[in-house]
Motif scaffolding. Structure first.
Motif, short mmCIF file in Angstrom:
data_model
loop_
_atom_site.label_atom_id
_atom_site.label_comp_id
_atom_site.label_asym_id
_atom_site.label_seq_id
_atom_site.Cartn_x
_atom_site.Cartn_y
_atom_site.Cartn_z
N TYR A 255 19.22 65.93 -13.51
CA TYR A 255 19.62 67.07 -12.69
C TYR A 255 20.95 66.78 -12.02
N LYS A 256 21.53 67.80 -11.37
CA LYS A 256 22.85 67.61 -10.74
C LYS A 256 22.65 66.89 -9.42
N VAL A 257 23.42 65.81 -9.21
CA VAL A 257 23.24 64.99 -8.01
C VAL A 257 24.53 64.98 -7.18
N LEU A 258 24.38 65.21 -5.90
CA LEU A 258 25.48 65.03 -4.94
C LEU A 258 25.07 63.94 -3.96
N VAL A 259 25.79 62.82 -3.96
CA VAL A 259 25.49 61.76 -2.99
C VAL A 259 26.37 61.96 -1.75
N VAL A 260 25.72 62.02 -0.59
CA VAL A 260 26.41 62.22 0.69
C VAL A 260 26.43 60.91 1.49
N ALA A 261 25.34 60.15 1.43
CA ALA A 261 25.21 58.97 2.30
C ALA A 261 26.30 57.94 1.98
N ASN A 262 26.78 57.29 3.01
CA ASN A 262 27.89 56.34 2.88
C ASN A 262 27.43 54.92 2.53
N ASN B 19 15.96 70.74 -9.33
CA ASN B 19 17.08 70.95 -10.28
C ASN B 19 18.37 70.34 -9.76
N ILE B 20 18.50 70.33 -8.43
CA ILE B 20 19.72 69.82 -7.79
C ILE B 20 19.26 68.85 -6.71
N ALA B 21 19.93 67.70 -6.59
CA ALA B 21 19.56 66.74 -5.54
C ALA B 21 20.74 66.48 -4.63
N VAL B 22 20.57 66.68 -3.34
CA VAL B 22 21.61 66.35 -2.36
C VAL B 22 21.10 65.13 -1.61
N MET B 23 21.73 63.99 -1.86
CA MET B 23 21.18 62.72 -1.39
C MET B 23 21.90 62.29 -0.12
N VAL B 24 21.26 62.64 1.00
CA VAL B 24 21.81 62.37 2.32
C VAL B 24 21.13 61.14 2.92
N GLY B 25 19.97 60.78 2.40
CA GLY B 25 19.14 59.72 2.99
C GLY B 25 19.90 58.40 3.08
N GLY B 26 19.85 57.78 4.26
CA GLY B 26 20.54 56.51 4.46
C GLY B 26 20.85 56.33 5.92
N PHE B 27 21.68 55.34 6.20
CA PHE B 27 22.01 55.04 7.60
C PHE B 27 23.46 55.42 7.84
N SER B 28 23.73 55.96 9.03
CA SER B 28 25.11 56.37 9.33
C SER B 28 25.78 55.30 10.17
N ARG B 29 27.12 55.28 10.13
CA ARG B 29 27.84 54.25 10.87
C ARG B 29 27.97 54.64 12.34
N LYS B 30 28.23 53.64 13.16
CA LYS B 30 28.44 53.85 14.60
C LYS B 30 29.90 53.58 14.91
N GLU B 31 30.30 53.90 16.15
CA GLU B 31 31.69 53.73 16.55
C GLU B 31 32.18 52.31 16.24
N GLY B 32 33.39 52.21 15.69
CA GLY B 32 33.98 50.89 15.42
C GLY B 32 33.63 50.33 14.05
N MET B 33 32.71 50.99 13.32
CA MET B 33 32.35 50.50 11.98
C MET B 33 33.14 51.27 10.92
N GLU B 34 33.41 50.63 9.77
CA GLU B 34 33.92 51.34 8.60
C GLU B 34 32.71 51.79 7.79
N ARG B 35 32.91 52.73 6.88
CA ARG B 35 31.75 53.24 6.13
C ARG B 35 31.12 52.17 5.25
N LYS B 36 31.96 51.22 4.77
CA LYS B 36 31.35 50.20 3.91
C LYS B 36 30.48 49.24 4.71
N ASP B 37 30.55 49.29 6.06
CA ASP B 37 29.69 48.42 6.86
C ASP B 37 28.21 48.79 6.76
N VAL B 38 27.90 49.99 6.27
CA VAL B 38 26.48 50.35 6.08
C VAL B 38 26.03 50.08 4.64
N MET B 39 26.93 49.43 3.88
CA MET B 39 26.66 49.17 2.46
C MET B 39 25.35 48.43 2.24
N SER B 40 25.12 47.32 2.96
CA SER B 40 23.98 46.48 2.61
C SER B 40 22.67 47.24 2.80
#
Ligand SMILES: NC(=O)C1=CN([C@@H]2O[C@H](COP(=O)(O)OP(=O)(O)OC[C@H]3O[C@@H](n4cnc5c(N)ncnc54)[C@H](O)[C@@H]3O)[C@@H](O)[C@H]2O)C=CC1
Ligand SMILES: O=C([O-])CC(=O)C(=O)O
Length: 304
Positions: free
Chosen positions: A109-116, A73-94
């Motif tokens: 259903y209700k979706v919350l996207v967490v991954a950057n 019913n609710i999706a919390v979308m955390v799946g993805g890659f996290s950034r490392k020191e010195g990166m901006e969040r958009k650096d994990v975009m590709s």
């Protein structure tokens, strides 16, 4: 009579936010102490064994509210890659936007996207999943909102519960605008929080520097707050920040997922209208909107 269980999907459930988040959901922190839940946990095949370990621990913790592990019913979308020191969040975009394109087959259903980058991943999900109403797709800026409350509480030495109605405008990135102009604080102190904006903007990077990993317990807790208030409603006179699809309010271009102040009733959010915006705020709100437009173009170039 016992309530029907709510089915909650967590993607990236074997990762560090997932590991902090699933026990919070199973304990009733997200949906209430009387709300049974069914958890559906998703991760990629290389993480299958770790995910199995998380499932074993959920059994071992014997959560009374946890009724099983399927459906959504609710999706919390955390799946993805996290950034490392010195990166901006958009650096994990590709790496991450293509995940949100491929997971766009989701129904209503209700979706919350967490991954950057969270706003842009949510926008990609919205654009590639036309069957999901745009009101149902949101991204997490509640962590920034809670960071702002925490900073004011620490700097003015007041309990965090005495601070409310800060606003995070825009992108979950270092261009976000943490705005205290409409905040309510129960204090006699006349002290103005100094360097507040940059501290909140840079808090994610400061945590990576300290932990060598990005924030997880605060992200999981804020994800619970976001869904809790969306589903169960915001307290009277209080608003929170949520990344939502812009309808042009406050002259923010439509077609972006932008963080606004919202109130929630009956499972629906609405943008708080009519707040006065001064010239300094206007510039900062426009700057973060500009970045979101650039991210949108970059995301499409990664997908082509
Ligand atoms: N919006 C916000 O406030 C915050 C966002 N984040 C972001 O959340 C994301 C997750 O962070 P962590 O849990 O620390 O990372 P992590 O690397 O510990 O966990 C991510 C999990 O996602 C899984 N995954 C990768 N591709 C997947 C796919 N296609 N489908 C399902 N699962 C997939 C990985 O196997 C891993 O288990 C990162 O992008 C991070 O930058 C982190 C903190 C705050
Ligand atoms: O900074 C990061 O990459 C993780 C995150 O989004 C945050 O802590 O706000």
């Amino acid at each position: 009579m016992a309530k029907e269980p709510v089915r909650v999907l967590v993607t990236g459930a074997a990762g560090q936010i997932g590991y902090a988040l699933v026990p919070m959901i199973a304990r009733g922190i997200m949906l209430g102490a009387d709300q049974p839940v069914i958890l559906h946990m998703l991760d990629i095949p290389p993480a299958a064994e770790a995910l199995n370990g998380v499932k074993m621990e959920l059994v071992d913790a014997a959560f009374p509210l946890l009724k099983g592990c399927t459906g959504v019913n609710i999706a919390v979308m955390v799946g993805g890659f996290s950034r490392k020191e010195g990166m901006e969040r958009k650096d994990v975009m590709s790496k991450n936007v293509s995940i949100y394109k491929s997971q766009a087959a989701a129904p209503n259903y209700k979706v919350l996207v967490v991954a950057n980058p969270a706003n842009t991943n949510a926008l990609i999900l919205k654009e590639f999943a036309p069957s999901i109403p745009e009101k149902n797709i949101t991204c997490l800026t509640r962590l920034d909102h809670n960071r702002a409350l925490g900073q004011i509480s620490e700097r003015l030495s007041v309990p965090v519960s005495d601070v409310k109605n800060v606003i995070i405008w825009g992108n979950h990135s270092s261009t976000q605008y943490p705005d205290v102009n409409h905040a309510k604080v129960q204090t006699s102190s006349k002290e103005k929080p100094v360097q507040f904006i940059s501290t909140v903007q840079q808090r994610g990077a400061a945590i990576i520097k300290a932990r060598k990993l990005s924030s997880a317990l605060s992200a999981a807790s804020s994800a619970c707050d976001h869904i809790h208030d969306w589903v169960l409603g915001t307290p009277e006179g209080t608003f929170f920040s949520m990344g939502v699809y812009s309808d042009g309010s406050y002259n923010v271009p439509s077609g972006l997922i932008y963080s606004f102040p919202v109130t929630c009733r009956n499972g629906e959010w609405s943008i708080v209208q009519g707040l006065p915006i001064d010239e300094v705020s206007r510039k900062k709100m426009d700057l973060t909107a500009e970045e979101l437009k650039e991210e949108k173009d970059l995301a499409y170039s990664c997908l082509s």
